[in-house]
Design an enzyme around this catalytic site. Structure first.
Site, PDB file in Angstrom:
ATOM      1  N   GLY A   1     -57.141  36.846  15.771  1.00  0.00           N
ATOM      2  CA  GLY A   1     -58.054  37.867  16.264  1.00  0.00           C
ATOM      3  C   GLY A   1     -58.644  38.763  15.193  1.00  0.00           C
ATOM      4  O   GLY A   1     -59.314  39.750  15.499  1.00  0.00           O
TER       5      GLY A   1
ATOM      6  N   TRP B   1     -57.412  31.412  26.229  1.00  0.00           N
ATOM      7  CA  TRP B   1     -58.246  32.494  26.770  1.00  0.00           C
ATOM      8  C   TRP B   1     -57.497  33.818  26.910  1.00  0.00           C
ATOM      9  O   TRP B   1     -58.086  34.836  27.241  1.00  0.00           O
ATOM     10  CB  TRP B   1     -58.791  32.094  28.133  1.00  0.00           C
ATOM     11  CG  TRP B   1     -59.921  31.107  28.075  1.00  0.00           C
ATOM     12  CD1 TRP B   1     -60.659  30.750  26.980  1.00  0.00           C
ATOM     13  CD2 TRP B   1     -60.470  30.376  29.178  1.00  0.00           C
ATOM     14  NE1 TRP B   1     -61.622  29.835  27.335  1.00  0.00           N
ATOM     15  CE2 TRP B   1     -61.533  29.587  28.680  1.00  0.00           C
ATOM     16  CE3 TRP B   1     -60.169  30.301  30.543  1.00  0.00           C
ATOM     17  CZ2 TRP B   1     -62.286  28.750  29.504  1.00  0.00           C
ATOM     18  CZ3 TRP B   1     -60.917  29.468  31.362  1.00  0.00           C
ATOM     19  CH2 TRP B   1     -61.960  28.700  30.840  1.00  0.00           C
TER      20      TRP B   1
ATOM     21  N   GLY C   1     -58.773  31.220  20.065  1.00  0.00           N
ATOM     22  CA  GLY C   1     -58.900  32.313  21.015  1.00  0.00           C
ATOM     23  C   GLY C   1     -60.354  32.710  21.192  1.00  0.00           C
ATOM     24  O   GLY C   1     -61.095  32.131  21.994  1.00  0.00           O
TER      25      GLY C   1
ATOM     26  N   SER D   1     -58.528  32.903  14.118  1.00  0.00           N
ATOM     27  CA  SER D   1     -59.933  33.121  13.728  1.00  0.00           C
ATOM     28  C   SER D   1     -60.675  31.823  13.409  1.00  0.00           C
ATOM     29  O   SER D   1     -61.513  31.801  12.505  1.00  0.00           O
ATOM     30  CB  SER D   1     -60.025  34.118  12.570  1.00  0.00           C
ATOM     31  OG  SER D   1     -59.541  35.383  12.989  1.00  0.00           O
TER      32      SER D   1
HETATM   33  P1  PGA Z   1     -58.263  33.858  17.648  1.00  0.00           P
HETATM   34  O1  PGA Z   1     -56.915  33.649  18.525  1.00  0.00           O
HETATM   35  O2  PGA Z   1     -58.936  32.518  17.577  1.00  0.00           O
HETATM   36  O3  PGA Z   1     -59.059  34.874  18.425  1.00  0.00           O
HETATM   37  O4  PGA Z   1     -57.835  34.340  16.322  1.00  0.00           O
HETATM   38  C1  PGA Z   1     -56.086  32.554  18.267  1.00  0.00           C
HETATM   39  C2  PGA Z   1     -54.845  32.625  19.123  1.00  0.00           C
HETATM   40  O5  PGA Z   1     -54.404  33.715  19.447  1.00  0.00           O
HETATM   41  O6  PGA Z   1     -54.286  31.580  19.502  1.00  0.00           O
END
Ligand code: PGA
Length: 270
Positions: free
Chosen positions: A180, A17, A241, A220
């Site tokens: 991200g 998170w 994330g 992602s």
């Molecule tokens: P994300 O983040 O799924 O938003 O790409 C993954 C992470 O930072 O562990």
């Protein structure tokens, strides 16, 4: 490596998170998912959150198989380290896992291979299970347009980690460009990277031990791409994330992890 070995590793879905939730969101989320996650022998689940929520989260998940995960830890058990969190204290409040060496920590907070290693050994010494993040060298990626995990990061993180301890370690491969960005690695790229990591573990320990260590993919991940990624032979789960901020998507990912080979027609509405 082999399908038989993959079947013996329990899938692992971990939400990260970061600093994206407030206390009330945390409790709402847990109420929604607590009773819906399967037992930890089917799929293990973890949620990584800010330290200040961890004790409440441990209490709120007392009757649920969800494990609580810290996002960072200091390498000393106690002492004059203002603002840090002791591994002893994390263990004491009931955290089971800790993320170590996430790309954001390496990029924004000067985390290095040597601090990652100090934190890994401190976590293990205190009975916490490290989830070690490794990313990859962007120049290598640009050159080869292929997944090249930093094998050096894996070896450095594990210096001094014994054969008994390695079984408590999870490695998460997270390409920096995928975190991200909305652009996940392809299942094939992720598998290649996980395979290289497993080979590194085989060299450092033994092929048998390497087959017992779980390797996750992160960057992602969504319910739409998770099935293909989690079907790969060397990938045992996902570190998520953005998508895991949503309880429904988190539950969908857990459902996929149960058996990624089962196709699902309308995954967004499961
Ligand atoms: P994300 O983040 O799924 O938003 O790409 C993954 C992470 O930072 O562990």
């Amino acid at each position: 490596m082999s399908k038989i070995h993959k079947e013996r590793r329990i899938p692992f879905v971990v939400a990260n998170w970061k600093i994206n939730k407030l206390q009330s969101d945390v409790m709402d989320f847990l109420e929604k998912v607590n009773e819906k996650v399967p037992g930890e022998k089917v799929v293990e689940t973890g949620i990584a959150a800010q330290d200040l929520f961890l004790a409440d989260m441990v209490r709120a998940t007392a009757d649920s198989p969800i494990h609580i995960v810290a996002e960072n830890v200091h390498w000393e058990d106690n002492g004059a380290y203002t603002g840090e969190t002791s591994p002893k204290a994390l263990k004491d409040v009931g955290a089971k896992y800790v993320l170590i060496g996430h790309f954001e920590r390496r990029k924004f907070f000067n985390e290095t291979d040597s601090t990652v290693n100090l934190k890994v050994t401190a976590a293990l010494r205190n009975g916490l299970r490290p989830i070690i993040d490794v990313d990859e060298d962007m120049s290598t990626y640009a050159q080869f347009m292929d997944a090249q995990p930093s094998v050096a990061q894996v070896s450095a993180a594990l210096a001094g980690v014994s054969v008994d301890q390695i079984r408590k370690v999870t490695i998460a491969y997270e390409p920096t460009w995928a975190i991200g960005s909305g652009e996940a690695a392809s299942a094939d790229q992720a598998q290649k990277a996980a395979y290289l990591i497993r080979q590194t573990l085989a060299k450092l320990y033994s092929p048998v031990i390497a087959e017992q260590v779980r390797i996750l993919y992160g960057g992602s991940v969504t319910p739409n791409n998770a099935r293909e990624i989690m079907s790969q032979e060397d990938i045992d789960g996902v570190l998520v994330g953005t998508a895991a901020l949503d309880p429904d998507k988190f539950l969908q990912l857990v459902e996929i992890a149960k058996d990624p080979s089962v196709p699902n027609f309308d995954i967004d509405h499961v």
